[in-house]
Design an enzyme around this catalytic site. Structure first.
Site, PDB file in Angstrom:
ATOM      1  N   CYS A 118       2.137   3.406   9.573  1.00  0.00           N
ATOM      2  CA  CYS A 118       2.587   4.236   9.428  1.00  0.00           C
ATOM      3  C   CYS A 118       3.118   5.390  10.478  1.00  0.00           C
ATOM      4  CB  CYS A 118       1.826   5.424   9.016  1.00  0.00           C
ATOM      5  SG  CYS A 118       2.227   7.172   8.026  1.00  0.00           S
TER       6      CYS A 118
ATOM      7  N   GLU B  31       9.112   0.719  -1.852  1.00  0.00           N
ATOM      8  CA  GLU B  31      10.191   1.527  -2.954  1.00  0.00           C
ATOM      9  C   GLU B  31      10.701   1.020  -3.908  1.00  0.00           C
ATOM     10  OE1 GLU B  31      12.660   3.777  -0.004  1.00  0.00           O
ATOM     11  OE2 GLU B  31      11.556   5.428  -0.011  1.00  0.00           O
TER      12      GLU B  31
ATOM     13  N   PRO C 290       0.568  -1.168   0.332  1.00  0.00           N
ATOM     14  CA  PRO C 290       0.048  -0.437  -0.415  1.00  0.00           C
ATOM     15  C   PRO C 290       0.575   0.994   0.302  1.00  0.00           C
ATOM     16  CG  PRO C 290       0.330  -1.196   1.865  1.00  0.00           C
ATOM     17  CD  PRO C 290       0.379  -2.204   1.241  1.00  0.00           C
ATOM     18  N   MET C 291       0.710   2.341  -0.891  1.00  0.00           N
ATOM     19  CA  MET C 291       1.171   3.104  -0.937  1.00  0.00           C
ATOM     20  C   MET C 291       1.011   4.440  -1.660  1.00  0.00           C
ATOM     21  SD  MET C 291       5.034   2.202  -2.919  1.00  0.00           S
ATOM     22  CE  MET C 291       3.932   0.958  -4.492  1.00  0.00           C
TER      23      MET C 291
HETATM   24  C1  LIG Z   1       5.478   6.404  -1.800  1.00  0.00           C
HETATM   25  C2  LIG Z   1       4.650   5.778  -0.586  1.00  0.00           C
HETATM   26  C3  LIG Z   1       4.117   5.731   0.717  1.00  0.00           C
HETATM   27  C4  LIG Z   1       3.634   4.530   1.510  1.00  0.00           C
HETATM   28  N1  LIG Z   1       2.332   4.229   1.965  1.00  0.00           N
HETATM   29  C5  LIG Z   1       2.104   3.365   2.871  1.00  0.00           C
HETATM   30  C6  LIG Z   1       0.691   3.625   2.604  1.00  0.00           C
HETATM   31  O1  LIG Z   1      -0.516   3.707   2.083  1.00  0.00           O
HETATM   32  N2  LIG Z   1       0.132   2.241   4.019  1.00  0.00           N
HETATM   33  C7  LIG Z   1       1.185   1.815   4.438  1.00  0.00           C
HETATM   34  O2  LIG Z   1       0.737   0.607   4.963  1.00  0.00           O
HETATM   35  N3  LIG Z   1       1.854   2.090   4.377  1.00  0.00           N
HETATM   36  C8  LIG Z   1       2.757   2.562   3.598  1.00  0.00           C
HETATM   37  N4  LIG Z   1       4.079   3.072   2.827  1.00  0.00           N
HETATM   38  C9  LIG Z   1       5.342   1.774   3.401  1.00  0.00           C
HETATM   39  C10 LIG Z   1       5.052   0.960   2.936  1.00  0.00           C
HETATM   40  O3  LIG Z   1       4.284   0.214   2.681  1.00  0.00           O
HETATM   41  C11 LIG Z   1       6.396  -0.547   3.514  1.00  0.00           C
HETATM   42  O4  LIG Z   1       5.814  -0.879   4.543  1.00  0.00           O
HETATM   43  C12 LIG Z   1       7.894   0.360   3.575  1.00  0.00           C
HETATM   44  O5  LIG Z   1       7.520   1.268   2.442  1.00  0.00           O
HETATM   45  C13 LIG Z   1       8.584  -0.445   3.310  1.00  0.00           C
HETATM   46  O6  LIG Z   1       9.207  -1.414   2.259  1.00  0.00           O
HETATM   47  P1  LIG Z   1      10.254  -1.117   1.690  1.00  0.00           P
HETATM   48  O7  LIG Z   1      11.382  -0.933   2.694  1.00  0.00           O
HETATM   49  O8  LIG Z   1       9.699  -1.716   0.584  1.00  0.00           O
HETATM   50  O9  LIG Z   1      10.024   0.183   0.867  1.00  0.00           O
HETATM   51  C14 LIG Z   1       4.671   3.993   1.474  1.00  0.00           C
HETATM   52  C15 LIG Z   1       5.887   3.554   1.225  1.00  0.00           C
HETATM   53  C16 LIG Z   1       6.057   4.585   0.690  1.00  0.00           C
HETATM   54  C17 LIG Z   1       7.400   4.870  -0.052  1.00  0.00           C
END
Ligand SMILES: Cc1cc2nc3c(=O)[nH]c(=O)nc-3n(C[C@H](O)[C@H](O)[C@H](O)COP(=O)(O)O)c2cc1C
Length: 506
Positions: free
Chosen positions: A116, A241, A33-34
């Site tokens: 979050c 990411e 989710p992002m």
């Molecule tokens: C642009 C962006 C938006 C994100 N929005 C959410 C979100 O809406 N809900 C959520 O649970 N995590 C959100 N995250 C966190 C990611 O889901 C994830 O948990 C975190 O980036 C770690 O994963 P990664 O190391 O693959 O980036 C967001 C991360 C990024 C980079």
């Protein structure tokens, strides 16, 4: 599915592994989710390139339940956009339930964001700021579990305390959570202090929970996905990411950035979204290109674009410039990076989708320390460097450590382990010890010692005692030859000059 009171009953929906296998199709490759970034157009691109399950961005339960315009935008989906999990944040069971009831027929499950860590989540009292309110969470999860026709899932962060993390996860499972995503970082690991996720917590949870689990954090490429699956035993791996920088991450390929950008913009034509989302995606995809000094104009153009045609024009320019290199028609001479954006000097193959490797928390702390010192004493600041334990080290050593940390596919633990194996500190200062030093000192301290105590260190190649003896020998045995040899002697000494003291060679 629905009982006499209009409530969906838990008996009629698939739960746990039945839900994971039969409803979701046993996904291993999951798009996170992002907010503003996992919108329909992006999800469709990711599905084309191997994503097996996508999450919606996080939606505010209250707004979703009461604002029809917000809800309509949020519910943008299509038949091919499955399996899909819609994520909500909130801190009131009934409010989240109201939102989830309106979303449930458009998705396969509803997720609660408990991860979050942002200030906005603190102000709104949701995400990871609920992780200590176990009664409230039990109420939320149980209510959704009992009243929805689709399963409820949760996404959490870890506590530093392993045992508490396990109790936390078990509490959610007992309340009715049917699938748990664990981001292996604590709430404090965010922004420049993000650092490396710890999969060992996830592995431990996997051994104790019965519901399906996804791991999240440290996924930069397909090899990380498989390493994570092997190391933790989870059912799937979620990427955020890494996926934004390479939507084809789950296929283990690195396509040219313009190809991904073009396909994304085609999906945007079909499934429109705000221009800020598009800009965000293109900046992520073109991250390495936009860091190149010569591309500063392109960067400005993208920053001010807000029409689809303008975005397409930026993509065309990127393609026109870099495709000849990609095809091998022109030899690429690495371009200079913009020093204000990146610490790297040159960028190689910037036109291929590739992960962005964040600077470590240590280098962030270093920068802050430098700035603080600079404010006090501008000359001193430039000379001070520290390693992750706070020991002062040389600039050269610091650069080496930074280079190592930027190397892909190495966890911080691996980097640290290697570093620890090789790096011993000087017993007189905080600089690294010479690995063969006789006295367990760094070169500078060793030299001081050899001068002061008239001794040799063959490990460092500092032969003060031998050279002085040699000089004396010449002085005593050949007065005539002395002058002619003295020149040779001096030449030899030049590489490691010995101070000329009373009684030494004149
Ligand atoms: C642009 C962006 C938006 C994100 N929005 C959410 C979100 O809406 N809900 C959520 O649970 N995590 C959100 N995250 C966190 C990611 O889901 C994830 O948990 C975190 O980036 C770690 O994963 P990664 O190391 O693959 O980036 C967001 C991360 C990024 C980079």
């Amino acid at each position: 599915m629905v009982n006499d009171e209009g409530d969906a009953t838990v008996n009629t929906k698939l739960l746990g592994y039945d839900f994971y296998r039969r409803t979701l199709g046993s996904p291993r490759y999951v798009v996170a989710p992002m907010v503003d970034q996992s919108e329909l157009a992006w999800r469709m691109l990711c599905r084309r390139y191997g994503a097996q399950l996508c999450y919606s961005p996080m939606y505010h339960a209250n707004l979703f339940a009461h604002d029809p315009k917000y809800r309509k935008d949020a519910l943008q989906t299509c038949a091919e956009d499955r399996p899909l999990i819609i994520q909500f944040c909130g801190n009131d069971a009934e409010q989240i339930l109201d939102a989830a009831l309106l979303a449930q027929e458009h998705c396969d499950a509803v997720d609660i964001n408990l991860g979050c860590p942002q200030a906005i989540a603190k102000r709104g009292h949701y995400g990871s700021f609920l992780q200590d309110e176990w009664e409230l969470l039990t109420d939320i999860v149980r209510t959704l579990h009992e009243k929805l026709s689709v399963p409820v899932t949760c996404k959490i962060r870890i506590f530093e305390d392993r045992e508490k993390t396990l109790r936390y996860a078990k509490m959610l499972e007992a309340a009715g959570c049917q699938l748990l995503t664990v981001h292996g970082r604590t709430r404090e690991q965010k922004g420049p202090l993000t650092g490396v996720a710890d999969w060992s917590y996830i592995k431990e949870l996997r051994q104790h929970l019965k519901i399906p689990m996804f791991a999240n954090g440290n996924i930069l490429g397909l090899e990380d996905v498989h390493r994570c699956l092997d190391e933790t035993g989870v059912d799937g791996v979620m990427s955020a990411e890494g996926n934004l920088h390479n939507p084809a991450i789950f296929q283990g390929i690195a396509p040219p950035v313009w190809q991904m950008a073009k396909e994304y913009l085609e999906f945007v034509e079909l499934y429109p979204c705000p221009s800020s989302y598009i800009r965000g995606h293109l900046f992520k995809l073109f991250h390495h290109i936009m860091n190149i000094r010569q591309n500063s104009e392109l960067r400005d153009t993208l920053a001010t674009s807000n029409q689809l045609e303008q975005f397409q024009a930026v993509v065309d320019k990127v393609q026109a410039k870099y495709e000849p290199y990609h095809r091998g028609e022109v030899v690429y001479v690495p371009e200079e990076m913009d020093a204000t954006i990146s610490t790297d000097k040159l960028e190689l193959n910037a036109w291929l989708c590739q992960p962005y490797i964040r600077a470590s928390p240590e280098s962030h702390r270093q920068k802050i320390a430098e700035k603080e010192l600079e404010a006090v004493d501008p000359n001193r600041a430039k000379r001070q460097y520290f390693d992750k334990d706070g020991n002062e080290i040389s600039r050269k050593r610091m650069k080496k450590l930074r280079r190592r940390q930027r190397r892909p596919n190495k966890t911080e633990a691996q980097v640290h382990q290697r570093h620890e194996r090789r790096l011993q500190y000087c017993t007189a200062c905080a600089n690294p010890q010479g690995s063969k030093c006789e006295f367990n000192l760094c070169r500078v301290c060793c030299k001081d010692k050899c001068y002061g105590e008239d001794c040799d260190c063959p490990g460092h190649g500092i032969l003060i005692k031998s050279r002085r003896a040699k000089a004396k020998h010449y002085q005593e045995h050949s007065k005539l030859e002395e002058n002619s040899h003295c020149g040779v002697l001096r030449e030899n000494l030049d590489s490691d000059p010995v101070p000329v003291a009373a009684g030494d060679v004149p």
